[in-house]
Design an enzyme around this catalytic site. Structure first.
Site, PDB file in Angstrom:
ATOM      1  N   HIS A 112     -10.409  -6.763  -1.570  1.00 38.54           N
ATOM      2  CA  HIS A 112     -11.853  -6.671  -1.335  1.00 38.54           C
ATOM      3  C   HIS A 112     -12.493  -8.069  -1.315  1.00 38.54           C
ATOM      4  O   HIS A 112     -13.621  -8.263  -1.764  1.00 38.54           O
ATOM      5  CB  HIS A 112     -12.497  -5.815  -2.433  1.00 38.54           C
ATOM      6  N   ARG A 120     -13.891  -9.439  -4.628  1.00 35.52           N
ATOM      7  CA  ARG A 120     -15.166  -8.928  -5.130  1.00 35.52           C
ATOM      8  C   ARG A 120     -14.992  -7.809  -6.139  1.00 35.52           C
ATOM      9  O   ARG A 120     -15.954  -7.312  -6.698  1.00 35.52           O
ATOM     10  CB  ARG A 120     -16.011  -8.412  -3.955  1.00 35.52           C
ATOM     11  N   ARG A 127     -19.921  -8.758 -10.417  1.00 38.47           N
ATOM     12  CA  ARG A 127     -20.294  -9.932  -9.602  1.00 38.47           C
ATOM     13  C   ARG A 127     -21.440 -10.638 -10.297  1.00 38.47           C
ATOM     14  O   ARG A 127     -22.586 -10.190 -10.269  1.00 38.47           O
ATOM     15  CB  ARG A 127     -20.667  -9.487  -8.199  1.00 38.47           C
ATOM     16  N   ASP A 165      -6.513  -8.315   4.719  1.00 37.58           N
ATOM     17  CA  ASP A 165      -7.726  -9.146   4.736  1.00 37.58           C
ATOM     18  C   ASP A 165      -7.830  -9.941   3.448  1.00 37.58           C
ATOM     19  O   ASP A 165      -7.049  -9.750   2.512  1.00 37.58           O
ATOM     20  CB  ASP A 165      -8.989  -8.325   5.011  1.00 37.58           C
ATOM     21  N   GLY A 166      -8.797 -10.865   3.452  1.00 36.61           N
ATOM     22  CA  GLY A 166      -9.041 -11.694   2.260  1.00 36.61           C
ATOM     23  C   GLY A 166      -8.820 -13.155   2.547  1.00 36.61           C
ATOM     24  O   GLY A 166      -7.678 -13.601   2.651  1.00 36.61           O
ATOM     25  N   THR A 173     -11.307   3.239   1.423  1.00 34.81           N
ATOM     26  CA  THR A 173     -11.234   2.083   0.516  1.00 34.81           C
ATOM     27  C   THR A 173     -11.088   2.577  -0.912  1.00 34.81           C
ATOM     28  O   THR A 173     -11.990   3.257  -1.430  1.00 34.81           O
ATOM     29  CB  THR A 173     -12.511   1.225   0.640  1.00 34.81           C
ATOM     30  N   ARG A 184     -10.377 -17.658   7.251  1.00 36.27           N
ATOM     31  CA  ARG A 184     -11.439 -18.556   7.726  1.00 36.27           C
ATOM     32  C   ARG A 184     -10.959 -19.417   8.893  1.00 36.27           C
ATOM     33  O   ARG A 184     -11.726 -20.205   9.433  1.00 36.27           O
ATOM     34  CB  ARG A 184     -11.893 -19.510   6.598  1.00 36.27           C
ATOM     35  N   GLN A 215     -15.336   3.422   7.761  1.00 33.73           N
ATOM     36  CA  GLN A 215     -14.790   3.198   6.421  1.00 33.73           C
ATOM     37  C   GLN A 215     -15.507   4.100   5.422  1.00 33.73           C
ATOM     38  O   GLN A 215     -16.745   4.147   5.371  1.00 33.73           O
ATOM     39  CB  GLN A 215     -14.961   1.725   6.003  1.00 33.73           C
ATOM     40  N   TYR A 227     -24.785 -12.708  -2.563  1.00 30.66           N
ATOM     41  CA  TYR A 227     -24.177 -11.383  -2.351  1.00 30.66           C
ATOM     42  C   TYR A 227     -23.071 -11.485  -1.293  1.00 30.66           C
ATOM     43  O   TYR A 227     -21.981 -10.929  -1.446  1.00 30.66           O
ATOM     44  CB  TYR A 227     -25.245 -10.360  -1.927  1.00 30.66           C
ATOM     45  N   PRO A 240     -15.064  -3.627   7.450  1.00 30.97           N
ATOM     46  CA  PRO A 240     -16.283  -2.965   6.991  1.00 30.97           C
ATOM     47  C   PRO A 240     -17.015  -3.775   5.925  1.00 30.97           C
ATOM     48  O   PRO A 240     -16.404  -4.217   4.947  1.00 30.97           O
ATOM     49  CB  PRO A 240     -15.754  -1.663   6.379  1.00 30.97           C
TER      50      PRO A 240
HETATM   51  C1  FMN Z   1     -20.773  -8.759   1.718  1.00 30.92           C
HETATM   52  C2  FMN Z   1     -19.549  -7.901   1.717  1.00 30.92           C
HETATM   53  C3  FMN Z   1     -19.681  -6.527   1.751  1.00 30.92           C
HETATM   54  C4  FMN Z   1     -18.532  -5.723   1.767  1.00 30.92           C
HETATM   55  N1  FMN Z   1     -18.667  -4.369   1.881  1.00 30.92           N
HETATM   56  C5  FMN Z   1     -17.561  -3.595   1.998  1.00 30.92           C
HETATM   57  C6  FMN Z   1     -17.667  -2.206   2.256  1.00 30.92           C
HETATM   58  O1  FMN Z   1     -18.749  -1.668   2.376  1.00 30.92           O
HETATM   59  N2  FMN Z   1     -16.509  -1.487   2.346  1.00 30.92           N
HETATM   60  C7  FMN Z   1     -15.269  -2.062   2.222  1.00 30.92           C
HETATM   61  O2  FMN Z   1     -14.249  -1.381   2.320  1.00 30.92           O
HETATM   62  N3  FMN Z   1     -15.143  -3.380   2.006  1.00 30.92           N
HETATM   63  C8  FMN Z   1     -16.250  -4.157   1.915  1.00 30.92           C
HETATM   64  N4  FMN Z   1     -16.118  -5.503   1.737  1.00 30.92           N
HETATM   65  C9  FMN Z   1     -14.773  -6.092   1.708  1.00 30.92           C
HETATM   66  C10 FMN Z   1     -14.343  -6.468   3.118  1.00 30.92           C
HETATM   67  O3  FMN Z   1     -14.103  -5.335   3.925  1.00 30.92           O
HETATM   68  C11 FMN Z   1     -13.038  -7.279   3.073  1.00 30.92           C
HETATM   69  O4  FMN Z   1     -12.071  -6.574   2.333  1.00 30.92           O
HETATM   70  C12 FMN Z   1     -13.212  -8.678   2.469  1.00 30.92           C
HETATM   71  O5  FMN Z   1     -14.487  -9.189   2.745  1.00 30.92           O
HETATM   72  C13 FMN Z   1     -12.154  -9.604   3.026  1.00 30.92           C
HETATM   73  O6  FMN Z   1     -12.251 -10.865   2.482  1.00 30.92           O
HETATM   74  P1  FMN Z   1     -12.981 -12.111   3.220  1.00 30.92           P
HETATM   75  O7  FMN Z   1     -14.458 -11.851   3.100  1.00 30.92           O
HETATM   76  O8  FMN Z   1     -12.544 -13.275   2.423  1.00 30.92           O
HETATM   77  O9  FMN Z   1     -12.534 -12.124   4.655  1.00 30.92           O
HETATM   78  C14 FMN Z   1     -17.255  -6.320   1.721  1.00 30.92           C
HETATM   79  C15 FMN Z   1     -17.143  -7.698   1.679  1.00 30.92           C
HETATM   80  C16 FMN Z   1     -18.279  -8.496   1.696  1.00 30.92           C
HETATM   81  C17 FMN Z   1     -18.112  -9.987   1.693  1.00 30.92           C
END
Ligand code: FMN
Length: 387
Positions: free
Chosen positions: A278, A281, A166, A309-310, A157, A313, A129, A27, A79
């Site tokens: 995202h 995802r 997924r 973001d995205g 968002t 690392r 968020q 997840y 978030p």
């Molecule tokens: C486990 C997980 C849960 C996430 N939940 C949310 C969320 O609740 N709201 C949201 O706007 N983005 C959510 N995201 C997206 C993150 O805010 C962000 O856009 C993304 O993780 C950035 O990419 P990175 O994980 O490669 O840094 C989530 C990402 C992950 C990995």
């Protein structure tokens, strides 16, 4: 490997993988469908090279101002929902480690600590968020509570009208909650530390922000079901305008991936945008967020705040995003790997690793402050050097 020996985010990821049952790690780690966008996010950073300038980076100061608030570095914890499934009270550790590091923190609609709990227990600037879920009364209630609890900015968002496909989660039967099947139970038993602390611990993760909608007796299953039922594919720009009218502070639209939407977001009254897919995802096949950043920055007025973001690392990734015009970046998985590997200490470790890498990269690139980063610090593989 022990947590204190983790030297980079990938080490923390490996530790997280070891500590978590597969359903939970997948997840956290996974993306939508073929995970093309997930991989593209990383590749875009790898493909962008830095153009070092000798000397000039000796006195680096990473501090950055966003919406009038000063932070120790231009990255914040973005978030993420369900953070309590990695470590008990995960959201509190994310917010606490961010506060200790002097960086920003954004709490998800789908957090496992309520926004009021975070506000009561962590005394630091924080953002909320909001997902485009439910009818007007849903967003109204959450926005009012966020303002009352002292959240200073709102991230809306918009890339999530439906959930991404997924496939790792589908295979585990995971959808906002862990369903106990024989393979999941067996996997849980192989990870006794996780099982004892999260599953049988005192802080069973629930969607705490949503409890006022269902009442305190709501079970984690009721809340997960409610979350699924609140998806609203009809959410529109009119709703964005309505939320703009409700929220007194800065508003960011998250999920922007093209210039037209960035301009539209500004026209609807957003103070800024988060360039984001995202973390790969949602829409698989979307481009890397870094690759669309230049067109978006070019299309927006100077007064707009642009975050990205995205795939972040490495500290050098943050340098690259800033050199392409972002004012700051959000961290998704990087602090979550730390959280899963070692609670608050692990989050602190992830933040310290990124700050250290960013500092070194700035010095070696010859730039003393985030606001001085620009295209002349990059050598795009296809670009001739600037004249
Ligand atoms: C486990 C997980 C849960 C996430 N939940 C949310 C969320 O609740 N709201 C949201 O706007 N983005 C959510 N995201 C997206 C993150 O805010 C962000 O856009 C993304 O993780 C950035 O990419 P990175 O994980 O490669 O840094 C989530 C990402 C992950 C990995």
């Amino acid at each position: 490997m022990k947590m204190k020996n983790a030297v980079n985010i990938d080490d923390l990821r490996r530790l997280a993988r070891r500590r978590l049952p597969r359903v939970v790690f997948d997840y956290l780690d996974g993306g939508a469908e073929d995970e093309l966008t997930l991989r593209a996010n990383r590749r875009a950073f790898d493909d962008l090279t830095l153009r070092p300038r000798l000397l000039g980076g000796g006195r680096v100061d990473l501090s950055t101002e966003i919406f009038g608030q000063s932070y120790s570095a231009p990255f914040l914890i973005g978030p993420t929902g369900l953070s309590g499934i990695y470590w008990p009270e995960g959201d509190l550790h994310l917010a606490g480690a961010a506060a200790e590091a002097g960086i920003g923190f954004a709490l998800s609609t789908g957090s496992n600590a309520s926004m009021e709990t975070i506000a009561r227990r962590i005394d630091a600037p924080r953002w909320f968020q909001l997902y485009p879920w439910g009818g007007p009364e849903f967003s109204e209630a959450l926005v009012e509570r966020a303002a009352a609890a002292g959240y200073s900015a709102l991230i809306l968002t918009l890339d999530s009208l439906v959930g991404g496909k997924r496939e790792r989660d589908l295979r585990h039967g995971f959808s906002h909650e862990i369903r106990m099947s024989a393979p999941v139970v067996l996997d849980g038993l192989m990870h006794p530390r996780w099982l004892a602390s999260v599953w049988f611990g005192r802080h069973r993760p629930r969607f705490e922000n949503l409890i006022p909608f269902l009442g305190d007796a709501a079970s984690d299953r009721d809340l997960a079901e409610f979350t699924r039922s609140q998806r609203n594919p009809h959410f529109s720009w009119e709703d964005v305008r309505r939320i703009r009218g409700l929220w007194p502070g800065p508003l960011l639209i998250k999920g922007v991936m093209c210039a037209e939407d960035a301009i539209r977001a500004r026209a609807e009254g957003a103070d800024g945008i988060v360039v984001s897919n995202h973390g790969g995802r949602q829409l698989d096949g979307a481009p890397a967020s870094l690759s669309v950043l230049p067109e978006i920055v070019a299309a927006l007025d100077e007064g707009a705040t642009v975050l990205l973001d995205g795939g972040i690392r490495r500290g050098s990734d943050i340098v690259k995003a800033l050199a392409l015009g972002a004012q700051g970046v959000l961290l998704g998985r990087a602090p979550l790997y730390g959280l899963a590997a070692g609670g608050r200490e692990g989050v602190a470790r992830a933040l310290a690793i990124l700050a250290d890498e960013m500092q070194r990269t700035m010095i070696l690139t010859g730039c003393d402050a985030p606001r001085h980063l620009g295209r002349d610090h990059l050598a795009l593989r296809t670009d001739p050097p600037p004249t």
